[in-house]
Design an enzyme around this catalytic site. Structure first.
Site, PDB file in Angstrom:
ATOM      1  N   HIS A   8       0.819  -1.215   0.000  1.00 33.25           N
ATOM      2  CA  HIS A   8       0.000   0.000   0.000  1.00 33.25           C
ATOM      3  C   HIS A   8       0.851   1.262   0.000  1.00 33.25           C
ATOM      4  O   HIS A   8       1.944   1.282   0.564  1.00 33.25           O
ATOM      5  CB  HIS A   8      -0.892   0.046   1.245  1.00 33.25           C
ATOM      6  CG  HIS A   8      -1.698  -1.191   1.444  1.00 33.25           C
ATOM      7  ND1 HIS A   8      -2.866  -1.437   0.774  1.00 33.25           N
ATOM      8  CD2 HIS A   8      -1.499  -2.267   2.254  1.00 33.25           C
ATOM      9  CE1 HIS A   8      -3.348  -2.613   1.148  1.00 33.25           C
ATOM     10  NE2 HIS A   8      -2.537  -3.141   2.045  1.00 33.25           N
ATOM     11  N   ASN A  27      -6.089   3.016  11.112  1.00 29.21           N
ATOM     12  CA  ASN A  27      -6.457   1.781  10.413  1.00 29.21           C
ATOM     13  C   ASN A  27      -7.721   1.992   9.581  1.00 29.21           C
ATOM     14  O   ASN A  27      -8.679   2.612  10.053  1.00 29.21           O
ATOM     15  CB  ASN A  27      -6.699   0.688  11.477  1.00 29.21           C
ATOM     16  CG  ASN A  27      -6.589  -0.703  10.918  1.00 29.21           C
ATOM     17  OD1 ASN A  27      -7.057  -0.982   9.813  1.00 29.21           O
ATOM     18  ND2 ASN A  27      -5.976  -1.581  11.681  1.00 29.21           N
ATOM     19  N   GLN A  83       1.601  -9.767  14.036  1.00 28.39           N
ATOM     20  CA  GLN A  83       1.369 -11.001  13.282  1.00 28.39           C
ATOM     21  C   GLN A  83       2.557 -11.109  12.323  1.00 28.39           C
ATOM     22  O   GLN A  83       2.624 -10.400  11.321  1.00 28.39           O
ATOM     23  CB  GLN A  83       0.027 -10.916  12.561  1.00 28.39           C
ATOM     24  CG  GLN A  83      -1.104 -10.589  13.556  1.00 28.39           C
ATOM     25  CD  GLN A  83      -2.485 -10.971  13.075  1.00 28.39           C
ATOM     26  OE1 GLN A  83      -3.095 -11.890  13.620  1.00 28.39           O
ATOM     27  NE2 GLN A  83      -2.989 -10.289  12.080  1.00 28.39           N
ATOM     28  N   GLN A  90      -0.432 -12.484   9.107  1.00 23.65           N
ATOM     29  CA  GLN A  90       0.056 -11.252   8.467  1.00 23.65           C
ATOM     30  C   GLN A  90      -0.418 -11.186   7.018  1.00 23.65           C
ATOM     31  O   GLN A  90      -0.189 -12.125   6.243  1.00 23.65           O
ATOM     32  CB  GLN A  90       1.594 -11.217   8.517  1.00 23.65           C
ATOM     33  CG  GLN A  90       2.196  -9.950   7.930  1.00 23.65           C
ATOM     34  CD  GLN A  90       3.719  -9.915   8.014  1.00 23.65           C
ATOM     35  OE1 GLN A  90       4.353 -10.921   8.324  1.00 23.65           O
ATOM     36  NE2 GLN A  90       4.299  -8.779   7.737  1.00 23.65           N
ATOM     37  N   THR A  91      -1.075 -10.095   6.664  1.00 23.26           N
ATOM     38  CA  THR A  91      -1.532  -9.921   5.286  1.00 23.26           C
ATOM     39  C   THR A  91      -0.760  -8.819   4.562  1.00 23.26           C
ATOM     40  O   THR A  91      -0.689  -8.815   3.340  1.00 23.26           O
ATOM     41  CB  THR A  91      -3.038  -9.576   5.223  1.00 23.26           C
ATOM     42  OG1 THR A  91      -3.254  -8.394   5.981  1.00 23.26           O
ATOM     43  CG2 THR A  91      -3.900 -10.699   5.768  1.00 23.26           C
ATOM     44  N   VAL A  92      -0.210  -7.862   5.302  1.00 19.49           N
ATOM     45  CA  VAL A  92       0.585  -6.795   4.689  1.00 19.49           C
ATOM     46  C   VAL A  92       2.060  -7.135   4.916  1.00 19.49           C
ATOM     47  O   VAL A  92       2.494  -7.309   6.058  1.00 19.49           O
ATOM     48  CB  VAL A  92       0.244  -5.416   5.308  1.00 19.49           C
ATOM     49  CG1 VAL A  92       1.125  -4.333   4.696  1.00 19.49           C
ATOM     50  CG2 VAL A  92      -1.230  -5.084   5.101  1.00 19.49           C
ATOM     51  N   HIS A  94       4.884  -6.062   5.496  1.00 12.72           N
ATOM     52  CA  HIS A  94       5.671  -4.957   6.053  1.00 12.72           C
ATOM     53  C   HIS A  94       5.419  -5.038   7.562  1.00 12.72           C
ATOM     54  O   HIS A  94       4.248  -5.001   7.988  1.00 12.72           O
ATOM     55  CB  HIS A  94       5.134  -3.637   5.472  1.00 12.72           C
ATOM     56  CG  HIS A  94       5.867  -2.400   5.869  1.00 12.72           C
ATOM     57  ND1 HIS A  94       5.957  -1.300   5.052  1.00 12.72           N
ATOM     58  CD2 HIS A  94       6.525  -2.054   7.011  1.00 12.72           C
ATOM     59  CE1 HIS A  94       6.633  -0.337   5.644  1.00 12.72           C
ATOM     60  NE2 HIS A  94       6.990  -0.775   6.848  1.00 12.72           N
ATOM     61  N   HIS A  96       4.419  -4.604  11.169  1.00 13.51           N
ATOM     62  CA  HIS A  96       3.559  -3.593  11.803  1.00 13.51           C
ATOM     63  C   HIS A  96       3.082  -4.106  13.145  1.00 13.51           C
ATOM     64  O   HIS A  96       2.801  -5.290  13.302  1.00 13.51           O
ATOM     65  CB  HIS A  96       2.385  -3.205  10.902  1.00 13.51           C
ATOM     66  CG  HIS A  96       1.599  -4.360  10.376  1.00 13.51           C
ATOM     67  ND1 HIS A  96       2.030  -5.133   9.314  1.00 13.51           N
ATOM     68  CD2 HIS A  96       0.432  -4.898  10.774  1.00 13.51           C
ATOM     69  CE1 HIS A  96       1.145  -6.084   9.070  1.00 13.51           C
ATOM     70  NE2 HIS A  96       0.162  -5.974   9.955  1.00 13.51           N
ATOM     71  N   HIS A  98       0.168  -3.867  15.907  1.00 13.15           N
ATOM     72  CA  HIS A  98      -1.224  -3.460  16.145  1.00 13.15           C
ATOM     73  C   HIS A  98      -1.337  -2.964  17.584  1.00 13.15           C
ATOM     74  O   HIS A  98      -0.867  -3.647  18.507  1.00 13.15           O
ATOM     75  CB  HIS A  98      -2.165  -4.662  16.015  1.00 13.15           C
ATOM     76  CG  HIS A  98      -2.273  -5.239  14.640  1.00 13.15           C
ATOM     77  ND1 HIS A  98      -3.318  -4.956  13.791  1.00 13.15           N
ATOM     78  CD2 HIS A  98      -1.482  -6.120  13.966  1.00 13.15           C
ATOM     79  CE1 HIS A  98      -3.169  -5.633  12.664  1.00 13.15           C
ATOM     80  NE2 HIS A  98      -2.060  -6.353  12.745  1.00 13.15           N
TER      81      HIS A  98
HETATM   82  W1  AMW Z   1      -1.913  -7.851   9.386  1.00 11.76           W
HETATM   83  O1  AMW Z   1      -3.282  -8.889   9.168  1.00 11.76           O
HETATM   84  O2  AMW Z   1      -1.006  -7.883   8.029  1.00 11.76           O
HETATM   85  O3  AMW Z   1      -1.178  -8.147  10.873  1.00 11.76           O
HETATM   86  O4  AMW Z   1      -2.658  -6.326   9.544  1.00 11.76           O
HETATM   87  C1  AMW Z   1      -2.798  -5.402   8.479  1.00 11.76           C
HETATM   88  C2  AMW Z   1      -3.580  -4.229   9.026  1.00 11.76           C
HETATM   89  O5  AMW Z   1      -3.428  -3.154   8.159  1.00 11.76           O
HETATM   90  C3  AMW Z   1      -5.059  -4.495   9.183  1.00 11.76           C
HETATM   91  O6  AMW Z   1      -5.488  -4.042  10.451  1.00 11.76           O
HETATM   92  C4  AMW Z   1      -5.678  -3.693   8.041  1.00 11.76           C
HETATM   93  O7  AMW Z   1      -6.969  -3.235   8.356  1.00 11.76           O
HETATM   94  C5  AMW Z   1      -4.693  -2.558   7.935  1.00 11.76           C
HETATM   95  N1  AMW Z   1      -4.560  -1.919   6.620  1.00 11.76           N
HETATM   96  C6  AMW Z   1      -4.300  -2.542   5.444  1.00 11.76           C
HETATM   97  N2  AMW Z   1      -4.192  -1.638   4.457  1.00 11.76           N
HETATM   98  C7  AMW Z   1      -4.351  -0.411   5.010  1.00 11.76           C
HETATM   99  C8  AMW Z   1      -4.334   0.910   4.495  1.00 11.76           C
HETATM  100  N3  AMW Z   1      -4.133   1.159   3.207  1.00 11.76           N
HETATM  101  N4  AMW Z   1      -4.555   1.934   5.353  1.00 11.76           N
HETATM  102  C9  AMW Z   1      -4.768   1.677   6.671  1.00 11.76           C
HETATM  103  N5  AMW Z   1      -4.796   0.444   7.218  1.00 11.76           N
HETATM  104  C10 AMW Z   1      -4.583  -0.594   6.402  1.00 11.76           C
END
Ligand code: AMW
Length: 148
Positions: A8, A27, A83, A90-92, A94, A96, A98
């Site tokens: 992102h 978020n 995560q 973890q979905t992003v 990078h 982070h 929480h």
């Molecule tokens: W992970 O599941 O990777 O530990 O958490 C990713 C977090 O980033 C989630 O809480 C998701 O809602 C948040 N997120 C993803 N993309 C964005 C964005 N562009 N702006 C703000 N928050 C984001």
């Protein structure tokens, strides 16, 4: 200038704190009010990749941000969680952290917060219609920025 958060690009208007090596953003799909994220500026994917000075700056920033969001959102406790890797949710791609302000009775079962963290941004859940508006996110970031 936009900041990178994994795949992102994050507008400066939703970032409320920048330190030497980290930044904090609101978020788009918070699990509880005040659920924010703190990331290293360098887009490292896994926690193990961070240099000692990045870990130090990241967690010093987490400590400051956590105190502010707990107070601002009327919490009485905090969930602070990483995560680290896809199997951990973890979905992003990078690193982070929480930060979630907690209060009595916010979940029927206290640890359900971890189920919610796992599920809230999974495919099918993380759809644009369920994201907060940019305006709402910018307003929240502006009110948090005032504390720093
Ligand atoms: W992970 O599941 O990777 O530990 O958490 C990713 C977090 O980033 C989630 O809480 C998701 O809602 C948040 N997120 C993803 N993309 C964005 C964005 N562009 N702006 C703000 N928050 C984001």
């Amino acid at each position: 200038m936009s900041l990178r958060f994994g795949q992102h690009l994050i507008k400066p208007t939703v970032v409320f704190l920048k330190s030497e090596l980290s930044f904090a953003l609101v978020n788009r799909k918070p699990v509880v009010p005040g659920h924010v994220l703190v990331c290293p500026l360098r887009p490292a994917e896994r926690f193990r990749e961070l240099r000692p000075e990045e870990v130090s700056d990241l967690f010093n920033t987490v400590q400051k941000v956590a105190s502010v969001v707990e107070k601002h959102f009327g919490g009485t406790s905090l969930t602070i969680s990483v995560q680290d890797g896809p199997e951990a949710g973890q979905t992003v791609q990078h690193v982070h952290v929480h930060i979630l302000p907690r209060r009595t009775g916010d979940f029927e079962r206290n640890d359900k917060v971890y189920d919610e963290l796992q599920d809230h941004d999974k495919e099918g859940q993380d759809i644009p219609g369920r994201w907060r508006s940019e305006e709402e996110m910018e307003t929240e970031a502006a009110s948090l920025r005032k504390y720093f």
